[in-house]
Design a protein around this motif. Structure first.
Motif, short mmCIF file in Angstrom:
data_model
loop_
_atom_site.label_atom_id
_atom_site.label_comp_id
_atom_site.label_asym_id
_atom_site.label_seq_id
_atom_site.Cartn_x
_atom_site.Cartn_y
_atom_site.Cartn_z
N ALA A 136 11.10 46.37 28.61
CA ALA A 136 9.86 47.05 28.20
C ALA A 136 9.64 48.30 29.05
CB ALA A 136 8.68 46.10 28.34
N GLN A 137 9.93 48.21 30.35
CA GLN A 137 9.75 49.36 31.23
C GLN A 137 10.72 50.48 30.89
OE1 GLN A 137 7.29 49.60 33.75
NE2 GLN A 137 7.95 51.75 33.61
N VAL A 138 11.97 50.11 30.58
CA VAL A 138 12.98 51.11 30.19
C VAL A 138 12.52 51.86 28.94
CG1 VAL A 138 15.29 51.37 29.19
CG2 VAL A 138 14.97 50.01 31.25
N LEU A 139 12.02 51.13 27.94
CA LEU A 139 11.57 51.76 26.71
C LEU A 139 10.33 52.62 26.94
CD1 LEU A 139 12.07 48.78 24.23
CD2 LEU A 139 13.54 50.78 24.54
N TYR A 140 9.44 52.13 27.77
CA TYR A 140 8.22 52.89 28.10
C TYR A 140 8.58 54.21 28.79
CZ TYR A 140 3.79 54.11 30.35
OH TYR A 140 2.67 54.77 30.78
N ASP A 141 9.51 54.13 29.75
CA ASP A 141 9.93 55.34 30.45
C ASP A 141 10.58 56.34 29.50
OD1 ASP A 141 8.98 54.23 32.79
OD2 ASP A 141 10.96 53.54 33.49
N GLU A 145 21.08 43.87 25.07
CA GLU A 145 21.56 44.03 23.69
C GLU A 145 20.71 45.03 22.92
OE1 GLU A 145 24.12 42.98 21.99
OE2 GLU A 145 25.01 41.58 23.41
N LEU A 146 19.40 45.00 23.13
CA LEU A 146 18.50 45.94 22.45
C LEU A 146 18.79 47.37 22.88
CD1 LEU A 146 16.10 46.68 20.68
CD2 LEU A 146 14.58 46.11 22.60
N CYS A 147 18.93 47.58 24.19
CA CYS A 147 19.22 48.93 24.68
C CYS A 147 20.58 49.41 24.19
CB CYS A 147 19.17 48.95 26.21
SG CYS A 147 17.51 48.72 26.90
N TRP A 148 21.56 48.53 24.14
CA TRP A 148 22.89 48.89 23.65
C TRP A 148 22.84 49.30 22.18
CZ3 TRP A 148 26.39 47.08 19.99
CH2 TRP A 148 27.71 47.56 20.12
N ALA A 149 22.08 48.53 21.37
CA ALA A 149 21.96 48.85 19.95
C ALA A 149 21.29 50.20 19.75
CB ALA A 149 21.16 47.74 19.24
#
Length: 227
Positions: free
Chosen positions: A218-223, A195-199
């Motif tokens: 967290a890893q997706v956001l870090y990358d 949901e966070l990534c979609w938003a």
């Protein structure tokens, strides 16, 4: 009034044949419903022992092997210490463990769990899900779990989303939960990380919708920050 016959007539099924059919089905499928039973004056051991009904004679007498299976089933869900307690005196989480033991005691191929973590606190929910996963892994039992908790569904091998009695989505958790708009349209949500990534994607980000666990998110956001 029930009529009992030893002969099958047109449109009539003898009582003993019905009982035998129920027993045969119960050897293959066990069901734990949302509405929990409240047996008066029964100990937890007696509740679990009821799961041996498909294997006993018509008098319900337990053999030594049946008793061993009852003990083993309670041990597998960490409920053996509750065996002498009255079922009605247990907490909701403890009751659910006992009912899981009863289902396991049937030695089924499939266990159907209808909202097994409803009304449980976070620890109780985790205990139940961990137990279910353990039964699937160690005993090879197919578990069909009905839930509105997306974090529970995300731990399954296959997710089927139903909407008004029809299949809206079917696949692995990553395949199903990446369809965020479809889920929203039928009143559901994806796990929080998705949901966070979609938003964020609605704000112009281009993040994959496959982060089912907080660590993955967290890893997706870090990358993304690193690029």
């Amino acid at each position: 009034m029930v009529q009992v016959s030893t002969h099958a007539a047109r449109g009539f099924i003898p009582m003993m044949e019905l009982i035998d059919r129920d027993k045969e089905l119960a050897r293959h499928v066990s069901v734990v419903l949302t509405d929990r039973i409240e047996p008066e004056l029964m100990t937890c051991w007696e509740v679990v022992a009821a799961g041996r009904y498909p294997y006993t004679n018509h008098f319900g007498k337990l053999s030594r092997e049946d008793q061993r299976i009852v003990e083993d089933s309670m041990a597998r869900v960490n409920a053996l210490e509750l065996r002498e307690q009255r079922f009605t005196e247990l907490s909701d989480g403890q009751k659910q463990r006992v009912l899981l033991a009863r289902a396991l005691c049937q030695q089924p191929e499939v266990i159907v769990l209808d909202e097994p973590t409803a009304m449980l606190d976070p620890k109780g929910r985790k205990d139940v899900i961990d137990t279910v996963k353990k039964l699937n892994k160690e005993k090879g039992i197919t578990v069909i779990l009905i839930t509105h908790h997306m974090d529970e569904a995300a731990q399954a091998g296959r997710v089927v989303v139903l909407n008004k009695g029809k299949i809206a989505a079917d696949g692995t958790p990553r395949e199903v939960f990446s369809q965020v708009k479809l889920l929203h349209d039928i009143g559901l949500a994806a796990p929080e990380g998705v949901e966070l990534c979609w938003a964020l994607n609605q704000k112009g980000f281009q993040l994959p919708l496959t982060a089912l666990e907080p660590e993955e998110c967290a890893q997706v956001l870090y990358d993304w920050v690193k690029t």
